[in-house]
Design an enzyme around this catalytic site. Structure first.
Site, PDB file in Angstrom:
ATOM      1  N   GLY A  21      29.161  81.442  69.059  1.00  0.00           N
ATOM      2  CA  GLY A  21      30.489  82.041  68.901  1.00  0.00           C
ATOM      3  C   GLY A  21      30.660  83.329  69.693  1.00  0.00           C
ATOM      4  CB  CYS A 153      36.034  94.201  64.244  1.00  0.00           C
ATOM      5  SG  CYS A 153      37.322  93.022  63.822  1.00  0.00           S
ATOM      6  CD  GLU A 206      41.359  92.213  60.317  1.00  0.00           C
ATOM      7  OE1 GLU A 206      40.911  91.169  59.796  1.00  0.00           O
ATOM      8  OE2 GLU A 206      40.760  92.851  61.185  1.00  0.00           O
ATOM      9  NE  ARG A 240      44.181  88.425  66.426  1.00  0.00           N
ATOM     10  CZ  ARG A 240      43.056  88.847  65.863  1.00  0.00           C
ATOM     11  NH1 ARG A 240      42.363  89.841  66.398  1.00  0.00           N
ATOM     12  NH2 ARG A 240      42.595  88.281  64.750  1.00  0.00           N
ATOM     13  CG  HIS A 247      40.149  95.461  67.116  1.00  0.00           C
ATOM     14  ND1 HIS A 247      40.531  94.441  67.959  1.00  0.00           N
ATOM     15  CD2 HIS A 247      39.525  94.861  66.057  1.00  0.00           C
ATOM     16  CE1 HIS A 247      40.129  93.280  67.447  1.00  0.00           C
ATOM     17  NE2 HIS A 247      39.520  93.506  66.307  1.00  0.00           N
ATOM     18  CG  ASN A 332      37.194  93.248  69.400  1.00  0.00           C
ATOM     19  OD1 ASN A 332      37.503  93.783  70.463  1.00  0.00           O
ATOM     20  ND2 ASN A 332      37.173  91.937  69.245  1.00  0.00           N
ATOM     21  CB  THR A 333      32.730  91.493  70.408  1.00  0.00           C
ATOM     22  OG1 THR A 333      32.717  91.964  71.754  1.00  0.00           O
ATOM     23  CG2 THR A 333      33.944  90.640  70.146  1.00  0.00           C
TER      24      THR A 333
HETATM   25  P1  NAP Z   1      33.601  82.069  66.419  1.00  0.00           P
HETATM   26  O1  NAP Z   1      33.716  82.421  67.849  1.00  0.00           O
HETATM   27  O2  NAP Z   1      34.553  81.072  65.860  1.00  0.00           O
HETATM   28  O3  NAP Z   1      32.082  81.581  66.136  1.00  0.00           O
HETATM   29  C1  NAP Z   1      31.705  81.004  64.897  1.00  0.00           C
HETATM   30  C2  NAP Z   1      30.239  80.573  64.926  1.00  0.00           C
HETATM   31  O4  NAP Z   1      29.954  79.975  63.650  1.00  0.00           O
HETATM   32  C3  NAP Z   1      29.890  79.533  65.998  1.00  0.00           C
HETATM   33  O5  NAP Z   1      28.605  79.785  66.490  1.00  0.00           O
HETATM   34  C4  NAP Z   1      29.888  78.218  65.226  1.00  0.00           C
HETATM   35  O6  NAP Z   1      29.016  77.244  65.771  1.00  0.00           O
HETATM   36  C5  NAP Z   1      29.347  78.676  63.891  1.00  0.00           C
HETATM   37  N1  NAP Z   1      29.736  77.753  62.814  1.00  0.00           N
HETATM   38  C6  NAP Z   1      30.978  77.321  62.485  1.00  0.00           C
HETATM   39  N2  NAP Z   1      30.918  76.450  61.464  1.00  0.00           N
HETATM   40  C7  NAP Z   1      29.607  76.316  61.142  1.00  0.00           C
HETATM   41  C8  NAP Z   1      28.885  75.529  60.185  1.00  0.00           C
HETATM   42  N3  NAP Z   1      29.513  74.707  59.330  1.00  0.00           N
HETATM   43  N4  NAP Z   1      27.532  75.649  60.147  1.00  0.00           N
HETATM   44  C9  NAP Z   1      26.870  76.474  61.003  1.00  0.00           C
HETATM   45  N5  NAP Z   1      27.503  77.205  61.952  1.00  0.00           N
HETATM   46  C10 NAP Z   1      28.847  77.148  62.005  1.00  0.00           C
HETATM   47  O7  NAP Z   1      33.778  83.372  65.494  1.00  0.00           O
HETATM   48  P2  NAP Z   1      33.426  84.916  65.842  1.00  0.00           P
HETATM   49  O8  NAP Z   1      34.631  85.598  66.336  1.00  0.00           O
HETATM   50  O9  NAP Z   1      32.183  84.960  66.629  1.00  0.00           O
HETATM   51  O10 NAP Z   1      33.197  85.512  64.372  1.00  0.00           O
HETATM   52  C11 NAP Z   1      32.013  85.227  63.634  1.00  0.00           C
HETATM   53  C12 NAP Z   1      32.051  86.027  62.341  1.00  0.00           C
HETATM   54  O11 NAP Z   1      32.070  87.428  62.650  1.00  0.00           O
HETATM   55  C13 NAP Z   1      33.299  85.755  61.494  1.00  0.00           C
HETATM   56  O12 NAP Z   1      32.960  85.810  60.136  1.00  0.00           O
HETATM   57  C14 NAP Z   1      34.220  86.903  61.893  1.00  0.00           C
HETATM   58  O13 NAP Z   1      35.147  87.219  60.881  1.00  0.00           O
HETATM   59  C15 NAP Z   1      33.239  88.040  62.096  1.00  0.00           C
HETATM   60  N6  NAP Z   1      33.644  89.092  63.040  1.00  0.00           N
HETATM   61  C16 NAP Z   1      34.206  88.787  64.239  1.00  0.00           C
HETATM   62  C17 NAP Z   1      34.546  89.825  65.119  1.00  0.00           C
HETATM   63  C18 NAP Z   1      35.170  89.582  66.458  1.00  0.00           C
HETATM   64  O14 NAP Z   1      35.594  90.559  67.100  1.00  0.00           O
HETATM   65  N7  NAP Z   1      35.259  88.330  66.943  1.00  0.00           N
HETATM   66  C19 NAP Z   1      34.291  91.136  64.768  1.00  0.00           C
HETATM   67  C20 NAP Z   1      33.697  91.415  63.534  1.00  0.00           C
HETATM   68  C21 NAP Z   1      33.371  90.376  62.693  1.00  0.00           C
HETATM   69  P3  NAP Z   1      29.526  76.029  66.739  1.00  0.00           P
HETATM   70  O15 NAP Z   1      29.892  76.659  68.051  1.00  0.00           O
HETATM   71  O16 NAP Z   1      28.336  75.163  66.829  1.00  0.00           O
HETATM   72  O17 NAP Z   1      30.696  75.403  66.070  1.00  0.00           O
END
Ligand code: NAP
Length: 356
Positions: A21, A153, A206, A240, A247, A332-333
């Site tokens: 992700g 974030c 959020e 958004r 952010h 944010n990331t």
């Molecule tokens: P993302 O791009 O959608 O990535 C999600 C990850 O979870 C992918 O690796 C996916 O794997 C995996 N996943 C999904 N369903 C699954 C399952 N059933 N079993 C095992 N793995 C699974 O999301 P993201 O933006 O990286 O965010 C990840 C987390 O961090 C979330 O909880 C989000 O709220 C939090 N967060 C995000 C940010 C940001 O800026 N993006 C900042 C702070 C916190 P596959 O690719 O194999 O489907």
């Protein structure tokens, strides 16, 4: 396991849950060059399991995929896989249960998901703000392992900006309007037809996080193993916006004692913490950078400042409703997710919560 020869005993072995992700990729980019941690496993959903990381990931980082990680087989998110720290970038639909299982099996889990953030015995940690909350780990009951969470974030940047004001002047009220990047929604996130030429005034759940998480983070650790929440009222509106990373928040504050503007700026500029004095590898030199330029900070220009780990603030003005208003930016990331989580782990190593 494919790639099992990639195991350095002089570094702490780590696994990344949700490695494919947006946050998982950022973990890989930052950990690939980390002096203390070594990626020994990557795990994700059934969609990816059993295939090589380099074949399955839609790599979106500016740097190349580290070849030693590209060759790893993607594993199922089940305890038993290599690693002693599990950095989690899992989707929140599965993160709670998976992270609990890993902690019960003895892993140190550092999570970016919302699921365990408000658990009474789980630190909601920003190393520069509330390192003493790690004391909660002494009463935490997940079995052999531990869970530490990274805040939301937007909350990380906002709370770092509030911390010096809270300590010096006291805070009564906060009003924050966030302008959040599309990478915050993961990949592929918001459809381009929805976000180009547009602002979307809804990010599900959020506002509640921005209104509640800072109260726990700025809360007081009590000897009985509880956090007494800070007595601040926060109102948030989250939007958004068509920005890739970074952010922003437009913040107004009412303080218990109203300082002069130069005292506000001095409080931000002089703010430092244990993360800096301990020389943690990912700690920014200064947690907060205040800009005198009238039109700064801006995401495109400033999000990568100080390794993407510092919070940029500018535009301090009198507020006709509360006391002061200002603009704040954080990546944010990096600061808001993977970088912040790695900094938590670095602090835990230095403070003896992680042995190797
Ligand atoms: P993302 O791009 O959608 O990535 C999600 C990850 O979870 C992918 O690796 C996916 O794997 C995996 N996943 C999904 N369903 C699954 C399952 N059933 N079993 C095992 N793995 C699974 O999301 P993201 O933006 O990286 O965010 C990840 C987390 O961090 C979330 O909880 C989000 O709220 C939090 N967060 C995000 C940010 C940001 O800026 N993006 C900042 C702070 C916190 P596959 O690719 O194999 O489907």
């Amino acid at each position: 396991m494919m790639g099992s020869d990639f195991f350095y005993r002089d570094k702490i072995p780590v696994v990344i849950l949700g490695a494919t992700g947006t946050v998982g990729q950022r973990f890989i980019e930052l950990l690939a060059v980390h002096p203390w941690f070594q990626i020994v496993a990557v795990a994700a959903s059934e969609r990816s399991v059993g295939r090589r990381y380099g074949e399955v990931v839609n790599w979106l980082m500016a740097s190349a995929i580290p070849p030693e990680v590209a060759s790893l087989e993607v594993l199922r998110c089940e305890p038993g896989i290599p690693g002693s720290i599990a950095f989690s970038g899992l989707d929140s639909s599965v993160a709670g249960e998976v992270e609990t299982k890993f902690a019960e099996a003895g892993y140190i889990v550092i999570s970016n998901s919302r699921n365990h953030r408000m658990d009474a015995d789980v630190p909601l940690l920003i190393p520069e703000v509330n390192p003493e909350h790690l004391e909660l780990l002494k009463v935490q009951k997940f079995g052999k392992g531990k869970i530490v969470t990274n805040p939301n974030c937007s909350v990380i940047g906002l709370t770092i900006g509030l911390k010096p004001l809270f300590d010096r002047f006291g805070i009564e009220l906060v009003h924050a309007v966030t302008l959040q990047a599309i990478s915050g929604a993961g990949y592929p996130g918001v459809a381009s037809m929805d976000i180009l030429d547009n602002v979307v005034p809804l990010i599900e759940g959020e506002e509640d996080k921005v209104e509640t998480e800072p109260l726990k983070i700025l809360g007081t650790y009590q000897q009985d193993g509880e956090i007494k929440p800070a007595q601040i009222k926060i109102s948030a509106q989250c939007n958004r916006v068509p920005v890739n990373d970074g952010h922003m928040a437009c913040v107004s504050v009412k303080l218990k004692t109203k300082p002069k503007p130069e005292e506000m700026i001095e409080a931000w500029r002089s703010f430092t913490s244990e993360a800096q004095t301990l020389g943690l590898p990912l700690a920014p030199k200064n947690p907060i950078h205040y800009f005198d330029e009238k039109n700064y900070p801006q995401p495109k220009i400033h999000r990568n400042l100080d390794k993407g780990m510092c919070v940029s603030i500018g535009r301090l003005q009198d507020c006709p409703i509360l006391d002061y208003k200002f603009s704040l930016l954080s990546h944010n990331t990096i600061r808001g997710a993977a970088g912040g989580a790695i900094l938590c782990a670095e602090l835990m190593v230095r403070k003896g919560y992680i042995f190797w």
